[in-house]
Enzyme design. Structure first.
Site, short mmCIF file in Angstrom:
data_model
loop_
_atom_site.label_atom_id
_atom_site.label_comp_id
_atom_site.label_asym_id
_atom_site.label_seq_id
_atom_site.Cartn_x
_atom_site.Cartn_y
_atom_site.Cartn_z
N ARG A 1 -22.29 -33.89 -1.77
CA ARG A 1 -22.46 -32.16 -0.88
C ARG A 1 -20.80 -31.45 -0.99
NH1 ARG A 1 -26.03 -35.63 0.21
NH2 ARG A 1 -24.00 -37.35 0.04
N THR A 2 -19.85 -32.59 0.01
CA THR A 2 -18.75 -31.72 0.13
C THR A 2 -18.27 -30.66 -0.84
OG1 THR A 2 -18.64 -33.33 1.96
CG2 THR A 2 -16.23 -31.38 1.43
N LYS B 1 -1.51 -42.64 -12.94
CA LYS B 1 -0.19 -43.55 -14.30
C LYS B 1 0.87 -43.45 -13.24
CE LYS B 1 -1.65 -40.14 -18.01
NZ LYS B 1 -1.10 -38.46 -18.13
N ARG C 1 -10.05 -33.82 -0.72
CA ARG C 1 -10.48 -35.22 -0.79
C ARG C 1 -9.74 -36.13 -0.49
NH1 ARG C 1 -16.63 -37.03 0.46
NH2 ARG C 1 -16.81 -35.46 1.96
N HIS D 1 -12.87 -34.34 8.99
CA HIS D 1 -14.22 -33.84 8.13
C HIS D 1 -13.96 -32.34 8.29
CE1 HIS D 1 -16.52 -33.36 4.08
NE2 HIS D 1 -16.61 -34.29 4.96
N1 CP Z 1 -21.26 -34.82 4.38
C1 CP Z 1 -20.37 -35.68 3.45
O1 CP Z 1 -18.79 -35.45 3.26
O2 CP Z 1 -21.33 -35.86 1.86
P1 CP Z 1 -20.37 -36.04 0.28
O3 CP Z 1 -19.29 -37.28 0.92
O4 CP Z 1 -21.74 -36.44 -0.45
O5 CP Z 1 -19.11 -35.17 0.07
#
Ligand code: CP
Length: 305
Positions: free
Chosen positions: A51-52, A80, A101, A129
């Site tokens: 999603r993110t 590497k 991320r 998050h």
């Molecule tokens: N909610 C969320 O962070 O989903 P993903 O890990 O799929 O990005």
């Protein structure tokens, strides 16, 4: 640190949150605007995501920008031995903003300190998050008509759940009452309870996911037990099936109650709940596109009007 980075939800004041929610509403009404023409956005995903990453990339595409990046760090020179600092320095040469991320807590903060362009934290380990929180707040506002004075029951992995940690801070401006439902092993860390205490936020802790806790909620926020954060998988096995929300459990809930989940779901919400008008988690994920359009425009100082 670059002023317009979003590393933690604490980077936003209450006024910032309300302003971003207002922008999000505009993108919800019309997501297709050519506001990012000529801009390059980098998505650096050192950890898996559906999603993110895809909602950020959809947001950029809908705004006419271009995307570079990776979804698997194994295909990059970090495999590497290239340092995060060098990777960020390189991407500074190519892009206008970095969405990142990383599995390490604090990685996004560090990146923001060594980057000349804004860093948006798309999740750092079990820490924060913040864009998930913005879409959670938008989803709560859209379904409840307010963010004020709500009872929010948060269920599952409160220890490792970064979306929970950010949500507590994000909601702290709006006088919430939290019910924290978790097994002993996955209780909310002291630091977040101290945060609640020092901000006058009411909360109760439970091990039982009881009808009282379910029926008093305006929002039930289910979470997945985060297998990837356990060092001992035997510990994961003990708690992985601890809370499962079934359709019969929501029959006496409040009229306005909505079920949220940051997703992905494993088995903590049974699939027959999906048909209930109280299930909102797929719409919640859709709201991620509008929210991330707003966050990117804000970080790049782009006037939406
Ligand atoms: N909610 C969320 O962070 O989903 P993903 O890990 O799929 O990005």
């Amino acid at each position: 640190m670059c002023k317009k980075s979003l590393v933690s939800i604490t980077d936003y004041s209450k006024e910032d949150i309300l302003r971003i929610l207002n922008l999000t509403k505009k993108f919800d009404e019309n997501p297709n605007r050519r506001l990012l023409e000529g801009k390059v956005c980098a998505t650096l995903f050192f950890e898996p995501s559906t999603r993110t990453r895809l909602s950020f990339e959809t947001a950029v595409n809908r705004l006419g920008g271009r995307i570079i990046g990776f979804s698997d760090a194994a295909t990059t020179s970090s495999s590497k031995g290239e340092t995060l600092k060098d990777t960020i320095a390189m991407v500074n040469n190519y892009a206008d903003i970095i969405i990142m991320r990383h599995h390490l807590e604090g990685a996004a903060r560090y990146a923001s300190e060594v980057s000349a362009i804004p860093i948006i934290n798309a999740g750092d380990g079990a820490n924060q998050h913040p864009t998930q929180t913005m879409l959670d707040l938008y989803s709560i506002f859209k379904t409840q008509g307010t963010l004020d004075d709500l009872t929010i029951t948060v269920v599952g992995d409160l220890k490792y759940g970064r979306t929970v940690h950010s949500l507590i801070i994000g909601m702290s401006h709006f006088n919430p009452t939290f019910n924290f439902v978790a097994p002993e092993e996955l209780r909310l860390p002291e630091t977040y309870k101290n945060f609640c205490d020092s901000h006058g936020i009411k909360y109760h802790e439970y091990v039982d996911f009881s009808p009282e806790v379910i029926n008093s909620a305006d929002i039930i926020y289910m979470t997945r037990v985060q297998r990837e954060r356990f060092t001992d998988l035997m510990e994961y096995e003990k708690v992985k099936n601890i809370y499962i929300l079934r359709k019969d459990m929501i029959s006496e809930t409040k009229e306005n109650m909505k079920i949220l989940h940051p997703l992905p779901r494993v088995n903590e919400i049974q699939q027959d709940v999906d048909d209930s008008p109280k299930a909102y988690y797929f719409e919640q994920a859709k709201n991620g596109v509008f929210t991330r359009e707003a966050v990117i425009c804000d970080a790049l100082n782009i006037n939406v009007d």
